[in-house]
Design an enzyme around this catalytic site. Structure first.
Site, PDB file in Angstrom:
ATOM      1  N   SER A   4     -13.127  -5.637  -4.348  1.00  0.00           N
ATOM      2  CA  SER A   4     -14.252  -6.577  -4.416  1.00  0.00           C
ATOM      3  C   SER A   4     -15.018  -6.609  -3.096  1.00  0.00           C
ATOM      4  O   SER A   4     -16.261  -6.637  -3.082  1.00  0.00           O
ATOM      5  CB  SER A   4     -13.765  -7.978  -4.785  1.00  0.00           C
ATOM      6  N   ASP A  36     -10.948  -8.945   4.725  1.00  0.00           N
ATOM      7  CA  ASP A  36     -11.290  -7.842   3.841  1.00  0.00           C
ATOM      8  C   ASP A  36     -12.700  -7.329   4.098  1.00  0.00           C
ATOM      9  O   ASP A  36     -12.932  -6.124   4.207  1.00  0.00           O
ATOM     10  CB  ASP A  36     -11.159  -8.276   2.381  1.00  0.00           C
TER      11      ASP A  36
END
Length: 381
Positions: free
Chosen positions: A126, A170
């Site tokens: 994602s 991330d």
């Protein structure tokens, strides 16, 4: 690159303005520490999300994925609403929303995406979608945003638009990592340090073992642990768990009100200390000694944070028994992937042992590949 541009042309009937790539990541050490303003140490993978993008001026956002069956998703930029669904398209749409919320005039775009980052494997598929979209729009619109600022935009898209309260790791890894290095990130002030990570020079390999057990962090488990960490900080009178020194941990734990919160606090504070240890070991060239620290981290994730699962535990136990230097789950947990630090000569034996263990447990064979520290987000065309 040329295939993605050709697919864009076939889909939309004209040439894209460019093609960009952003990688997934694997985290060497430091899990659930970033939203506590702690330390993490990820590296970018060679697996990337690739986007062909062209700007529009009519308020229309069209999104298409080569990897997910279905038509083009068409949205209006001025009608984007947080947590309104849209499945996979929420990640790039969330970036457009976050840029507009920050005052950047994104009037519309056509986007065609494809990705080699495994989904549901805890490897930040994602974040790769978010970062590649953010980079493309920055380059085309030319707002004065650094790569670190792009990571913050992408995090806001996931937090506020998608609804997953992730930390900054991330997106920063996808945006800012460099080839041949791990990224030492201070999640409080976003200070970054690139540490050389040349395992082949030491006769070592880092394997990623995708258990193929899917996880979904939006189901509340991640949010519950984040809330528990914040509760622990309040009970200890600190703003975040980053402020609790490792040396004070034994005295602090009895003051906490529940066993669950006690475990969360113990994990976060001790994992910050493990990041520091790994950084020191890498700087000293003592790379093999990183192995036991990884396994120690897995025990903490399994027992204190309680985010492992039977398949991840099987990977760690099997790999270490087969001669690996160390192993741990990586990412959000409840499935996904583990990493295994192993001697180059032992890769075949450890891989065979893992496949055998999964077969004996009547599990789907794991997907194994080497983690090669790779380049962060960049323009291809």
């Amino acid at each position: 690159m040329s295939e993605v541009a050709a697919a864009f042309r076939e889909l939309y009937g004209y040439e894209p303005d460019g093609v960009w790539a952003a990688p997934g990541r694997v985290n060497l050490i430091g899990e659930y520490t970033d939203f506590n303003e702690g330390f993490v140490m990820p590296l970018a993978l060679p697996h990337t999300a690739v986007a062909a993008v062209a700007l529009r001026t009519d308020g229309v956002l069209r999104l298409h994925s080569a990897d997910i069956e279905g038509p083009v998703v068409e949205l209006r930029t001025d009608e984007l609403q947080p947590r309104s669904g849209a499945g996979w398209a929420a990640y790039p749409a969330g970036v457009v929303w976050a840029l507009r919320e920050a005052g950047h005039d994104v009037k519309g775009a056509d986007v065609h995406l494809t990705s080699t980052v495994p989904t549901g494997a805890g490897l930040s598929s994602s974040a790769a979608l978010e970062v590649v979209t953010a980079l493309a729009l920055r380059d085309l619109l030319e707002p004065p945003l650094s790569m670190a600022e792009l990571a913050s935009v992408a995090q806001r898209a996931e937090n506020a638009f998608v609804g997953v309260p992730c930390g900054i790791m991330d997106q920063t890894a996808s945006a800012c990592c460099t080839a041949g290095h791990v990224l030492h990130l201070d999640a409080r002030d976003l200070t970054r340090r690139h540490i050389p990570f040349d395992l082949p020079a030491h006769g070592l390999r880092l394997l990623v073992v995708d258990t193929r057990v899917q996880h979904a962090l939006g189901d509340g488990a991640y949010a519950e642990r984040r809330a528990g960490c914040e509760r622990g900080a309040r009970e200890l009178g600190v703003r975040t768990l980053r402020e609790l020194p490792y040396a004070r941990l034994p005295d602090a734990l009895p003051a906490l009100s529940s066993p669950a919160v006690r475990g969360y606090v113990r994990h976060v504070v001790s994992d910050n200390e493990r990041v520091a240890r790994v950084a020191e070991l890498l700087a000293a060239g003592s790379v093999r000694e990183v192995g036991p620290v990884l396994t120690e981290g897995h025990v903490s994730l399994r027992d204190d944070l309680r985010v492992s699962c039977a398949e991840l535990d099987l990977v760690v136990e099997t790999a270490v028994s087969a001669g690996a230097l160390g192993a741990r789950m990586t990412g959000g947990g409840f499935g996904g992937s583990a990493i295994v630090l192993v001697e180059e000569a032992g890769v075949e034996g450890v891989s065979a042992a893992l496949n055998s263990a999964f077969a004996s447990a009547s599990l789907t064979p794991p997907r194994l590949f080497e983690a090669t520290p790779s380049l962060g987000a960049h323009r291809l065309l």
